[in-house]
Design a protein around this motif. Structure first.
Motif, PDB file in Angstrom:
ATOM      1  N   CYS A  44      32.868  22.523  16.742  1.00  0.00           N
ATOM      2  CA  CYS A  44      32.610  22.817  15.341  1.00  0.00           C
ATOM      3  C   CYS A  44      31.150  22.454  15.038  1.00  0.00           C
ATOM      4  CB  CYS A  44      33.553  21.983  14.474  1.00  0.00           C
ATOM      5  SG  CYS A  44      33.520  22.360  12.741  1.00  0.00           S
ATOM      6  N   PRO A  45      30.417  23.268  14.267  1.00  0.00           N
ATOM      7  CA  PRO A  45      29.008  22.973  14.010  1.00  0.00           C
ATOM      8  C   PRO A  45      28.789  21.729  13.156  1.00  0.00           C
ATOM      9  CG  PRO A  45      29.720  24.840  12.699  1.00  0.00           C
ATOM     10  CD  PRO A  45      30.834  24.541  13.654  1.00  0.00           C
ATOM     11  N   VAL A  46      27.784  20.958  13.503  1.00  0.00           N
ATOM     12  CA  VAL A  46      27.373  19.808  12.714  1.00  0.00           C
ATOM     13  C   VAL A  46      26.241  20.246  11.786  1.00  0.00           C
ATOM     14  CG1 VAL A  46      26.259  17.543  12.782  1.00  0.00           C
ATOM     15  CG2 VAL A  46      28.086  18.092  14.398  1.00  0.00           C
ATOM     16  N   ALA A  47      26.479  20.157  10.510  1.00  0.00           N
ATOM     17  CA  ALA A  47      25.476  20.601   9.529  1.00  0.00           C
ATOM     18  C   ALA A  47      24.400  19.552   9.313  1.00  0.00           C
ATOM     19  CB  ALA A  47      26.160  20.931   8.205  1.00  0.00           C
ATOM     20  N   ALA A  48      24.764  18.269   9.464  1.00  0.00           N
ATOM     21  CA  ALA A  48      23.778  17.209   9.203  1.00  0.00           C
ATOM     22  C   ALA A  48      24.189  15.908   9.882  1.00  0.00           C
ATOM     23  CB  ALA A  48      23.635  16.983   7.708  1.00  0.00           C
TER      24      ALA A  48
ATOM     25  N   GLU B 147      29.825  17.955  18.199  1.00  0.00           N
ATOM     26  CA  GLU B 147      30.099  19.390  18.315  1.00  0.00           C
ATOM     27  C   GLU B 147      30.978  19.690  19.522  1.00  0.00           C
ATOM     28  OE1 GLU B 147      26.322  21.472  16.034  1.00  0.00           O
ATOM     29  OE2 GLU B 147      26.228  21.242  18.222  1.00  0.00           O
ATOM     30  N   LYS B 148      30.795  18.937  20.601  1.00  0.00           N
ATOM     31  CA  LYS B 148      31.627  19.136  21.786  1.00  0.00           C
ATOM     32  C   LYS B 148      33.058  18.684  21.538  1.00  0.00           C
ATOM     33  CE  LYS B 148      31.954  18.018  26.714  1.00  0.00           C
ATOM     34  NZ  LYS B 148      31.337  17.289  27.866  1.00  0.00           N
ATOM     35  N   ILE B 149      33.229  17.560  20.841  1.00  0.00           N
ATOM     36  CA  ILE B 149      34.568  17.023  20.566  1.00  0.00           C
ATOM     37  C   ILE B 149      35.391  18.004  19.741  1.00  0.00           C
ATOM     38  CG2 ILE B 149      35.848  15.254  19.291  1.00  0.00           C
ATOM     39  CD1 ILE B 149      33.667  13.264  20.089  1.00  0.00           C
TER      40      ILE B 149
END
Length: 219
Positions: free
Chosen positions: A208-212, A203-205
């Motif tokens: 963008c949200p990580v869904a799974a 998410e930091k890179i």
């Protein structure tokens, strides 16, 4: 209002088609009418996950793109093949697995603009709640179209440097195309990794949200 969801990866072998099939099945279990289009014309395979008998396939996406049929003639109801309690429906548009037709795509290409018309015709004529597009890996004209018309984009990646770099390009392109919702799914994650750390890092890179975060399974 129907939604178009593209499932994409920068490289092959990430589990993109499995993700497409499972997301489609989960939505159908909730009672939605879901369409699935295999636009990975060069290496099709999602029909296998939906247990669609190849002998029963008369028309494919290839036939539509070459003017041999309407897009709705290449639709197959695979709801009964999924198993479990499916309250809705799953309609699949497969790509051809015939060697000659795959070679023709590689040699001649096709009118990418017809894809856009086909997607919207499917939504309208099948009264779909959601259309899931299983894209071709990498970035080409077809992929850019699929991303551009999507309400949501799920990018599947593995936790390795090559996927990180390729995914960065894909996220940047999606943002330039003004995709409203972009999610990441990290697949084939070794169980020895700390999943919370992987999620935070990714998410930091990409901001963008990580869904799974999905674990690697030898099975």
């Amino acid at each position: 209002m129907s939604k178009i969801i593209s499932i994409h990866s920068f490289r092959g072998g990430t589990g993109k088609s499995n993700t497409s099939a499972n997301i489609s099945a989960l939505m159908a279990m909730e009672g939605l009418r879901v369409g699935v289009v295999d636009t990975d014309i060069q290496s099709p395979g999602i029909h296998i996950l939906f247990k669609l008998d190849e002998e029963k396939i008369k028309y494919t996406l290839n036939d539509y793109l070459w003017g041999k049929c309407e897009i709705t003639e290449a639709v197959y109801d695979v709801t009964a093949n999924v198993g479990g309690t499916i309250k809705g429906n799953i309609f699949l548009v497969p790509s051809s697995i015939r060697t000659g037709e795959i070679a023709r795509v590689l040699k001649e290409g096709y009118d990418v603009g017809m894809l856009n018309d086909g997607f919207h015709n499917l939504v309208d004529k099948l009264h779909l709640d959601a259309l899931v597009i299983d894209t071709h890996p990498g970035l080409n004209e077809e992929t850019l179209l699929s991303i551009a018309i999507s309400d949501s984009l799920v990018i599947v990646l593995r936790p390795d440097n090559q996927d990180y770099q390729g995914t960065s390009v894909t996220v940047e392109v999606a943002r330039k195309l003004d995709v409203a919702n972009i999610f990441l799914s990290v697949n084939k994650t070794p169980p020895i990794f700390n999943f919370d750390e992987i999620k935070a890092r990714v998410e930091k890179i990409y901001d963008c949200p990580v869904a799974a975060i999905l674990p690697h399974s030898d099975d």
